[in-house]
Design a protein around this motif. Structure first.
Motif, PDB file in Angstrom:
ATOM      1  N   THR A 299      -4.055  -7.154  11.132  1.00 43.06           N
ATOM      2  CA  THR A 299      -3.061  -6.315  10.470  1.00 43.06           C
ATOM      3  C   THR A 299      -2.924  -5.005  11.235  1.00 43.06           C
ATOM      4  N   GLY A 300      -1.804  -4.344  11.040  1.00 50.60           N
ATOM      5  CA  GLY A 300      -1.595  -3.059  11.689  1.00 50.60           C
ATOM      6  C   GLY A 300      -2.273  -1.912  10.972  1.00 50.60           C
ATOM      7  N   MET A 301      -2.623  -2.099   9.694  1.00 48.51           N
ATOM      8  CA  MET A 301      -3.238  -1.054   8.880  1.00 48.51           C
ATOM      9  C   MET A 301      -4.288  -1.681   7.974  1.00 48.51           C
ATOM     10  N   VAL A 302      -5.308  -0.914   7.638  1.00 48.00           N
ATOM     11  CA  VAL A 302      -6.354  -1.375   6.725  1.00 48.00           C
ATOM     12  C   VAL A 302      -6.744  -0.219   5.806  1.00 48.00           C
ATOM     13  N   GLY A 303      -6.783  -0.496   4.508  1.00 43.73           N
ATOM     14  CA  GLY A 303      -7.288   0.470   3.548  1.00 43.73           C
ATOM     15  C   GLY A 303      -8.732   0.147   3.222  1.00 43.73           C
TER      16      GLY A 303
END
Length: 498
Positions: A451-455
């Motif tokens: 993914t391009g982002m991770v929380g």
């Protein structure tokens, strides 16, 4: 300046609604002027909570309006590119101040045309305004380079200059913020624009154009064309060699079509497309934080967000307690019109979206999932009550398709590598969420997620200072962060003898 005609209603707050709607300009915005569309046609914008028209006077632009808008952008490009970066920054800063000052009216407008509760609309105004402030700070800091060639006899100079006239296409789910995220970067970089807002929610874009004009944006830098026939407006713009940039936020299927059309003129493209976000809860997670984070990642915007948690994976040792607590939290949310005090969940955007959510839930249940709560609500409005699905099998359609609604689909896992493989088993790659107390695991899994982002231990990743975007079929490029302005700049290299 023509203004939108509004409907009347006897419900509380009707006067405020009439006043806000009456303040919205109408027409197509070309070369700094609001004009009647060349087609002479208009269309309605509907309140998804009442199914009644908010206005019947939105300009239904066509190819002629698109051509005029691009002509204005092209004519303004050289002068705008030559405008001092500090001046561009000051315009954005004034626009930021104006949006903040108009928060209540803008929030009400967003709620009326999109449906989200007023507190969420106020949060969107703050988020939208912050992009203008962020890019005002970026405008004067576009860098370059100067160095001697390693072999001597030459100087290598690099600098950045605007890409040129840009087409910006925004979605309906964040009608103001998706506009400022694109427009702010383009203004800061020195690009002129044609903005095509979603036909379901064009009103906030009209106000944004007015705010920027009042802030001093020169005529022709931003042009706005609303339409019910996007193909007729967009296709000729993409075919025009004077257009140099396309930025699109929307579905992957439409994005792929636009990429094919943009290829003929080799346009610079930014694509923020669909998502199928995994949310992973490990056995050592703080369940309070996990439940809070899931509710935020799932229910923001009634689940109508590309970064909404779509597939929830919970370790089998805590799955029972997690599902019980999540169901209690989801079903306790109050469904109602977004203008009503105490509303947690507004309507979905239209009947098509509500029917899609219902069909995905029915399919999951038919494949063995267990449904807790949920379903269409009321006779009027596109409401769908929050629901939790447990024991969701991998054969259910919603494991592969975006739900885009207030439904949490929960399944269990046992091993770390098992859940990472399941999370990555999708064509999408926008965002993922990980809940664990183990920092090493959080970093390890975060790096492995495609993914391009991770929380990490939070359900909200969107921040104007962070680069928003995905990989695989979730898109190309980034919006926001230091990277956002780069999408609107070309690098030029000068080789200097001596």
């Amino acid at each position: 300046m023509p203004t939108i005609e509004k409907t009347t209603t006897s419900e509380p707050g009707a006067e405020a609604e009439r006043r806000v709607l009456a303040s919205v300009p109408a027409g197509v915005f070309v070369a700094g002027e609001w004009r009647a569309p060349a087609s002479g046609r208009t269309f309605e914008v509907t309140d998804p909570a009442t199914e009644l028209p908010l206005t019947a006077a939105v300009a239904d632009g066509g190819p002629g309006d698109a051509a005029a808008a691009l002509e204005a952008a092209v004519a303004a490009q050289d002068g705008w590119a030559a405008t001092a970066a500090r001046e561009r920054a000051e315009i954005l800063r004034r626009a930021f101040d104006a949006l903040v000052a108009r928060t209540d009216d803008l929030a009400l407008l967003i709620t009326l045309e999109m449906g989200k509760p007023l507190p969420e609309s106020r949060a969107e105004v703050a988020y939208a305004a912050e992009f203008l402030r962020w890019f005002s700070e970026q405008a004067a800091h576009v860098g370059g380079g100067y160095r001697a060639a390693p072999g001597g006899g030459q100087r290598l100079i690099t600098h950045r200059q605007p890409v040129g006239p840009s087409l910006l296409i925004t979605p309906w789910n964040f009608p103001l913020a998706m506009g400022t995220r694109k427009v702010g970067a383009a203004v800061a970089a020195g690009c002129t624009m044609v903005l095509k807002p979603a036909e379901l929610t064009p009103l906030a874009s009209f106000v944004l154009a007015d705010v920027l004009a009042e802030a001093g944006l020169p005529p022709g830098v931003l042009n706005v064309v609303s339409t019910t026939d996007p193909a007729a407006v967009v296709a000729p713009l993409l075919a025009d060699p004077r257009l140099r940039k396309l930025s699109f936020t929307g579905s992957t299927d439409v994005g792929a079509l636009l990429l094919r059309q943009a290829a003929d003129n080799v346009l610079r493209t930014s694509m923020e497309l669909g998502g199928n976000a995994p949310l992973i809860v490990f056995d050592d997670a703080d369940l309070d934080a996990a439940i809070e984070g899931t509710l935020l990642a799932k229910m923001r915007n009634m689940g109508q967000s590309c970064v909404a948690a779509n597939r929830v994976f919970v370790h089998e040792s805590v799955a029972g307690e997690y599902a019980e607590r999540l169901t209690a939290g989801m079903t306790a949310l109050r469904v109602g019109r977004g203008t009503e005090p105490g509303t947690d969940v507004g309507p979905l955007i239209d009947a098509r979206q509500r029917n899609k959510v219902g069909a995905l839930v029915d399919d999951a249940v038919a494949h063995g999932a267990v449904l807790h709560g949920g379903g269409p609500r009321g006779d009027v409005g596109f409401f769908y009550a929050p629901a939790v699905l447990t024991e969701v099998p991998g054969t259910a359609r919603l494991t592969r398709e975006e739900i885009f609604g207030p439904v949490a689909a929960v399944s269990t896992f046992r091993e770390e590598q098992e859940v990472v493989a399941a999370a990555n088993d999708t064509r999408y790659g926008l965002v993922g969420y990980v809940f664990t107390r183990d920092l090493a695991r959080a970093l390890r899994v975060g790096e492995q997620l495609e993914t391009g982002m991770v929380g990490i231990n939070q359900g909200l990743v969107s921040n104007p200072a962070g680069p928003f975007g995905g990989v695989k079929h979730s898109g190309l490029g980034r919006e926001g962060g230091d990277e956002g302005i780069e999408e609107y700049l070309e690098v030029k290299y000068l080789a200097v003898a001596g």
